[in-house]
Motif scaffolding. Structure first.
Motif, PDB file in Angstrom:
ATOM      1  N   ARG A 266      13.752  32.926  35.625  1.00 51.37           N
ATOM      2  CA  ARG A 266      13.992  33.929  34.585  1.00 51.37           C
ATOM      3  C   ARG A 266      14.766  35.006  34.963  1.00 51.37           C
ATOM      4  NH1 ARG A 266       9.624  33.016  31.278  1.00 51.37           N
ATOM      5  NH2 ARG A 266       8.885  31.786  33.010  1.00 51.37           N
ATOM      6  N   SER A 267      15.629  35.220  33.734  1.00 52.28           N
ATOM      7  CA  SER A 267      16.657  36.514  33.830  1.00 52.28           C
ATOM      8  C   SER A 267      16.144  37.106  32.319  1.00 52.28           C
ATOM      9  CB  SER A 267      17.941  36.222  33.700  1.00 52.28           C
ATOM     10  OG  SER A 267      18.380  35.844  35.298  1.00 52.28           O
ATOM     11  N   PHE A 268      16.535  38.323  32.159  1.00 51.37           N
ATOM     12  CA  PHE A 268      16.039  39.020  30.862  1.00 51.37           C
ATOM     13  C   PHE A 268      17.292  39.697  30.410  1.00 51.37           C
ATOM     14  CE2 PHE A 268      12.690  38.480  34.009  1.00 51.37           C
ATOM     15  CZ  PHE A 268      11.526  37.992  33.366  1.00 51.37           C
ATOM     16  N   ARG A 269      17.305  39.539  28.865  1.00 50.42           N
ATOM     17  CA  ARG A 269      18.442  40.181  28.260  1.00 50.42           C
ATOM     18  C   ARG A 269      17.965  40.747  27.205  1.00 50.42           C
ATOM     19  NH1 ARG A 269      23.900  36.867  30.117  1.00 50.42           N
ATOM     20  NH2 ARG A 269      22.889  36.754  32.475  1.00 50.42           N
ATOM     21  N   THR A 282      15.627  31.022  31.252  1.00 51.84           N
ATOM     22  CA  THR A 282      15.697  29.990  32.455  1.00 51.84           C
ATOM     23  C   THR A 282      17.222  30.105  33.089  1.00 51.84           C
ATOM     24  OG1 THR A 282      13.622  29.387  32.463  1.00 51.84           O
ATOM     25  CG2 THR A 282      14.778  28.742  34.357  1.00 51.84           C
ATOM     26  N   MET A 283      17.608  30.435  34.218  1.00 52.54           N
ATOM     27  CA  MET A 283      19.031  30.215  34.819  1.00 52.54           C
ATOM     28  C   MET A 283      18.959  29.680  36.041  1.00 52.54           C
ATOM     29  SD  MET A 283      22.191  32.705  34.125  1.00 52.54           S
ATOM     30  CE  MET A 283      21.620  34.177  35.000  1.00 52.54           C
ATOM     31  N   LEU A 284      19.842  28.774  36.387  1.00 52.46           N
ATOM     32  CA  LEU A 284      19.970  28.495  37.830  1.00 52.46           C
ATOM     33  C   LEU A 284      21.286  29.057  38.197  1.00 52.46           C
ATOM     34  CD1 LEU A 284      20.034  26.109  40.130  1.00 52.46           C
ATOM     35  CD2 LEU A 284      21.423  24.659  38.362  1.00 52.46           C
ATOM     36  N   GLY A 482      22.617  27.796  32.048  1.00 47.40           N
ATOM     37  CA  GLY A 482      21.420  28.046  31.242  1.00 47.40           C
ATOM     38  C   GLY A 482      20.620  26.715  31.227  1.00 47.40           C
ATOM     39  N   ILE A 483      19.491  26.889  31.942  1.00 49.12           N
ATOM     40  CA  ILE A 483      18.658  25.671  31.920  1.00 49.12           C
ATOM     41  C   ILE A 483      18.008  25.254  30.393  1.00 49.12           C
ATOM     42  CG2 ILE A 483      16.455  24.779  32.825  1.00 49.12           C
ATOM     43  CD1 ILE A 483      18.748  24.960  34.821  1.00 49.12           C
ATOM     44  N   ASP A 484      17.817  26.314  29.540  1.00 52.72           N
ATOM     45  CA  ASP A 484      17.154  25.979  28.465  1.00 52.72           C
ATOM     46  C   ASP A 484      18.249  25.038  27.492  1.00 52.72           C
ATOM     47  OD1 ASP A 484      14.777  28.050  28.804  1.00 52.72           O
ATOM     48  OD2 ASP A 484      16.657  29.029  29.352  1.00 52.72           O
ATOM     49  N   ARG A 485      19.417  25.876  27.854  1.00 48.94           N
ATOM     50  CA  ARG A 485      20.729  24.859  26.845  1.00 48.94           C
ATOM     51  C   ARG A 485      20.874  23.696  27.142  1.00 48.94           C
ATOM     52  NH1 ARG A 485      24.689  29.976  25.942  1.00 48.94           N
ATOM     53  NH2 ARG A 485      23.472  31.102  24.551  1.00 48.94           N
ATOM     54  N   LEU A 486      20.809  23.604  28.647  1.00 48.31           N
ATOM     55  CA  LEU A 486      20.940  22.148  29.232  1.00 48.31           C
ATOM     56  C   LEU A 486      19.744  21.363  28.621  1.00 48.31           C
ATOM     57  CD1 LEU A 486      22.789  20.579  31.041  1.00 48.31           C
ATOM     58  CD2 LEU A 486      21.406  21.246  32.887  1.00 48.31           C
ATOM     59  N   VAL A 487      18.664  21.796  28.550  1.00 45.67           N
ATOM     60  CA  VAL A 487      17.352  21.164  28.164  1.00 45.67           C
ATOM     61  C   VAL A 487      17.745  20.729  26.854  1.00 45.67           C
ATOM     62  CG1 VAL A 487      14.973  20.948  27.597  1.00 45.67           C
ATOM     63  CG2 VAL A 487      15.839  21.866  29.851  1.00 45.67           C
ATOM     64  N   MET A 488      18.283  21.658  25.914  1.00 49.39           N
ATOM     65  CA  MET A 488      18.493  21.389  24.447  1.00 49.39           C
ATOM     66  C   MET A 488      19.639  20.239  24.419  1.00 49.39           C
ATOM     67  SD  MET A 488      19.224  25.190  23.229  1.00 49.39           S
ATOM     68  CE  MET A 488      19.881  24.823  21.462  1.00 49.39           C
ATOM     69  N   VAL A 489      20.489  20.294  25.088  1.00 46.22           N
ATOM     70  CA  VAL A 489      21.368  19.117  24.986  1.00 46.22           C
ATOM     71  C   VAL A 489      20.621  17.810  25.346  1.00 46.22           C
ATOM     72  CG1 VAL A 489      23.474  18.116  25.997  1.00 46.22           C
ATOM     73  CG2 VAL A 489      23.517  20.539  25.141  1.00 46.22           C
ATOM     74  N   LYS A 494      18.277  21.250  18.407  1.00 49.81           N
ATOM     75  CA  LYS A 494      19.250  22.332  18.094  1.00 49.81           C
ATOM     76  C   LYS A 494      18.956  24.112  18.217  1.00 49.81           C
ATOM     77  CE  LYS A 494      22.821  20.122  16.622  1.00 49.81           C
ATOM     78  NZ  LYS A 494      24.294  20.599  16.847  1.00 49.81           N
ATOM     79  N   SER A 495      17.401  24.028  18.491  1.00 49.39           N
ATOM     80  CA  SER A 495      16.967  25.224  18.899  1.00 49.39           C
ATOM     81  C   SER A 495      16.483  25.556  20.183  1.00 49.39           C
ATOM     82  CB  SER A 495      15.905  25.840  17.696  1.00 49.39           C
ATOM     83  OG  SER A 495      15.282  27.132  17.880  1.00 49.39           O
ATOM     84  N   ILE A 496      16.776  26.728  20.948  1.00 47.64           N
ATOM     85  CA  ILE A 496      16.201  26.931  21.806  1.00 47.64           C
ATOM     86  C   ILE A 496      14.487  27.263  22.141  1.00 47.64           C
ATOM     87  CG2 ILE A 496      16.259  29.553  22.085  1.00 47.64           C
ATOM     88  CD1 ILE A 496      17.710  29.524  24.864  1.00 47.64           C
ATOM     89  N   ARG A 497      14.119  27.536  20.766  1.00 44.78           N
ATOM     90  CA  ARG A 497      12.553  27.721  20.914  1.00 44.78           C
ATOM     91  C   ARG A 497      11.874  26.257  20.841  1.00 44.78           C
ATOM     92  NH1 ARG A 497      14.616  30.146  16.499  1.00 44.78           N
ATOM     93  NH2 ARG A 497      15.178  32.384  16.797  1.00 44.78           N
ATOM     94  N   GLU A 498      12.759  25.191  20.652  1.00 50.91           N
ATOM     95  CA  GLU A 498      11.993  24.147  20.905  1.00 50.91           C
ATOM     96  C   GLU A 498      11.872  23.428  22.288  1.00 50.91           C
ATOM     97  OE1 GLU A 498      11.004  22.103  18.238  1.00 50.91           O
ATOM     98  OE2 GLU A 498      11.434  23.426  16.755  1.00 50.91           O
ATOM     99  N   VAL A 499      12.479  24.322  23.151  1.00 52.75           N
ATOM    100  CA  VAL A 499      12.489  23.778  24.509  1.00 52.75           C
ATOM    101  C   VAL A 499      11.791  25.009  25.389  1.00 52.75           C
ATOM    102  CG1 VAL A 499      14.694  22.275  24.224  1.00 52.75           C
ATOM    103  CG2 VAL A 499      14.849  24.616  25.281  1.00 52.75           C
TER     104      VAL A 499
END
Length: 516
Positions: A266-269, A282-284, A482-489, A494-499
RNA sequence: GGCCCGUUAGCUCAACUGGUAGAGCAACAGACUCUUAAUCUGUGGGUUGAAGGUUCGAGUCCUUCACGGGUCACCA
């Protein structure tokens, strides 16, 4: 007339949800009392099971009635009751695990009058185990013919409606367990996410990388341009920041000679929320000595292509209304060329720095004065990013917004860096890592100037990091994905909250009138 | 943070220009030994997100607040 104060005081929404009991909760309480009178343990310590619902379905669904007749397959299978069809002295019901459901059949003359009466006290949502022989009904559905059943947990609340499931988005996020109970499809998203991360580890481990863990609490937040969360360590009496990126520590490990390192965490912004942003994400990140950003491009193509082929068994992904092709090689375009192509501005206009700043300022009227580099970033986000659906490496952005990247071999205003855009989102960001400590100090000082002007996101000067560089950082390519976004794809969400299982939501606050 | 939209029974949704808050599933009672969105008969269930206001009358109109969704801005 009933006076207001006769109504129970509302403390807050949590309180209400815990104490409010509808008719259905009360009906379940009555059953619990009856079960207790019968000496039934509702929350036992342990249980013997032989097959999960998934096991039974995958192992035995193909067998015929004759097979079951001959083999007498006996199972003890646990699951949550998701439907009940009572027909007098016989009942059909389904038990489910997170992947699939399985029918069971219980009959009074098989389990006895007392047990059947106890079964009549079972509710949808209860978790039980069913012991019995497998058979197929006349319509061909695999079914356990129950010899006995055991309570594993009583469910005190009614489940959402069986046909439409849980539709309320807010409830789905706040009570993810209900979402998972009701929607096996959602559990698939999180299985995919888990498999993706496992595969990433395999990919890097095979290439001689080592996985490391670096601090999440930083004295100076670095490695990205973003606002941090602040916290405090009592014993040391110091302020600490939740990391905005692991980057600087990972590069210190390259200085230390580890050669190839990666970290998934995790990273936090401390920024706004959106369908593409969660404050913790979550970042790789991976760094490889003796390579540069071009090597990183090749590696990224290879990685994501491998993930798609191994997890989705395809190079063509559906993302919303788009088809994304991951066939290599991917498009590569220079930042400035992308800007010119998608903004409609003539390439020559980008030499007019004041004009570009003015153009960008018009896009974001409520901003403090923009630098040339930031102005181009604004135009990029507005015009270019949303149009890049196919995986595209956008290379050589302005140096001034890339304080940790080497300057381009071809153009001193540009950074040796790329962003990978896919599905209109920034998926990855990589550079040839800046290694010259003097140059790094200069870049930090420029950032510090920006900070003084009120840009809270600019980098602070990290002298420890500069000192590490003084010991020698070899030519190094580094990247964050960005792992969350990769999972989105990959999961077509279409929403990061779904992953993210538990996305950040504002806690429900006190109801009005609850102040004492 | 700005703008737009939403919040009605446990869940999914109705309720026309302001005029008696309804349905399906779930629940409860009853019938039913191969059902599967089981069926059939009957019953109960709502401070319509919260607080104010307008009105003879508010789920509906107005104001404020809470939470969520979309979108814009910053960040990955």
């Amino acid at each position: 007339m009933v006076e207001k104060k006769d109504f129970p005081k509302k403390e807050n929404h949590h309180e209400i949800e815990e104490t409010k009991k509808g008719d259905q909760e009360l009906a379940r309480e009555v059953k619990i009392k009856k079960l207790a009178q019968e000496g039934i343990e509702l929350f036992p310590h342990n249980v013997k099971v032989t097959h999960s619902v998934f096991d039974v379905v995958s192992d035995f669904a193909s067998l015929s009635s004759e097979d079951f007749e001959a083999k007498k397959v006996k199972v003890i299978t646990p699951g949550r009751i998701v439907s009940i069809r009572r027909m007098g002295r016989a009942t059909f019901f389904h038990i489910a695990d997170s992947r699939t459901r399985l029918q069971a059949y219980i009959r009074e003359n098989r389990v006895g009058k007392r047990n059947y009466a106890i079964f009549s006290l079972i509710d949808i949502g209860d978790i039980i185990s069913v012991e019995g022989l497998l058979f197929k009904t006349k319509t061909g559905e695999l079914t356990i013919f129950a010899d006995s059943f055991t309570f594993l947990a009583k469910c005190l609340h009614p489940l959402p409606e069986k046909w439409h499931g849980l539709q309320d988005v807010e409830l789905r996020y706040r009570k993810r367990y209900l979402d998972l109970i009701m929607s096996p499809k959602e559990t698939e998203v999180f299985r995919l996410r888990s498999a993706l991360i496992t595969s990433i580890r395999k990919f890097f481990d095979q290439r001689g990388y080592i996985e490391v863990e670096t601090p999440m609490m930083h004295a100076i937040p670095g490695g990205a341009i973003a606002r941090p969360f602040k916290t405090f360590h009592n014993a040391l009496g110091i302020e600490l920041y939740l990391r905005i990126a692991p980057e600087l520590y990972l590069k210190e490990l390259i200085v230390g000679g580890l050669g190839k390192v990666y970290e998934i965490n995790r990273s936090f912004r401390n920024e706004g929320l959106s369908s593409e942003h969660n404050p913790e994400f979550t970042m790789l990140e991976f760094y490889e000595a003796y390579s540069d950003y071009k090597d990183m491009m090749d590696l990224t193509e290879e990685l994501i292509n491998y993930l798609s082929l191994s997890l989705l068994k395809t190079e063509e992904i559906t993302f919303g209304e788009h088809n994304i092709s991951l066939k290599r090689p991917w498009k590569r375009i220079k930042f400035k060329e992308a800007l010119a192509r998608y903004s409609g501005l003539a390439p020559s206009r980008f030499d007019d720095k004041a004009g570009i700043i003015e153009f960008a300022a018009a896009l974001v009227p409520d901003k403090t004065p923009l630098s040339y580099g930031k102005a181009m970033d604004v135009i990029f986000d507005k015009y270019v990013k949303p149009n890049l659906i196919q995986p595209t490496f956008v290379t050589n952005p302005p140096k001034e917004v890339s304080p940790l990247a080497k300057e381009s071999r071809d153009n001193p205003d540009e950074a040796e860096r790329f962003e990978l855009i896919m599905g209109g989102m920034e998926i990855a960001n990589a550079f040839s890592e800046l290694a010259d400590p003097a140059e790094q100090r200069k870049r930090f000082e420029q950032q510090a100037e920006e900070r003084k002007k009120g840009d809270e996101e600019s980098h602070m000067i990290d002298t420890d990091y500069i000192q590490a560089l003084e010991y020698g950082l070899p030519p190094t390519g580094g990247e964050g994905i960005g792992i969350d976004r990769l999972v989105m794809v990959f999961a077509n969400r279409k929403s990061i909250r779904e992953v993210i299982l538990f996305p950040l939501l504002r806690p429900k606050q006190k109801a009005e009138g609850s102040e004492e």
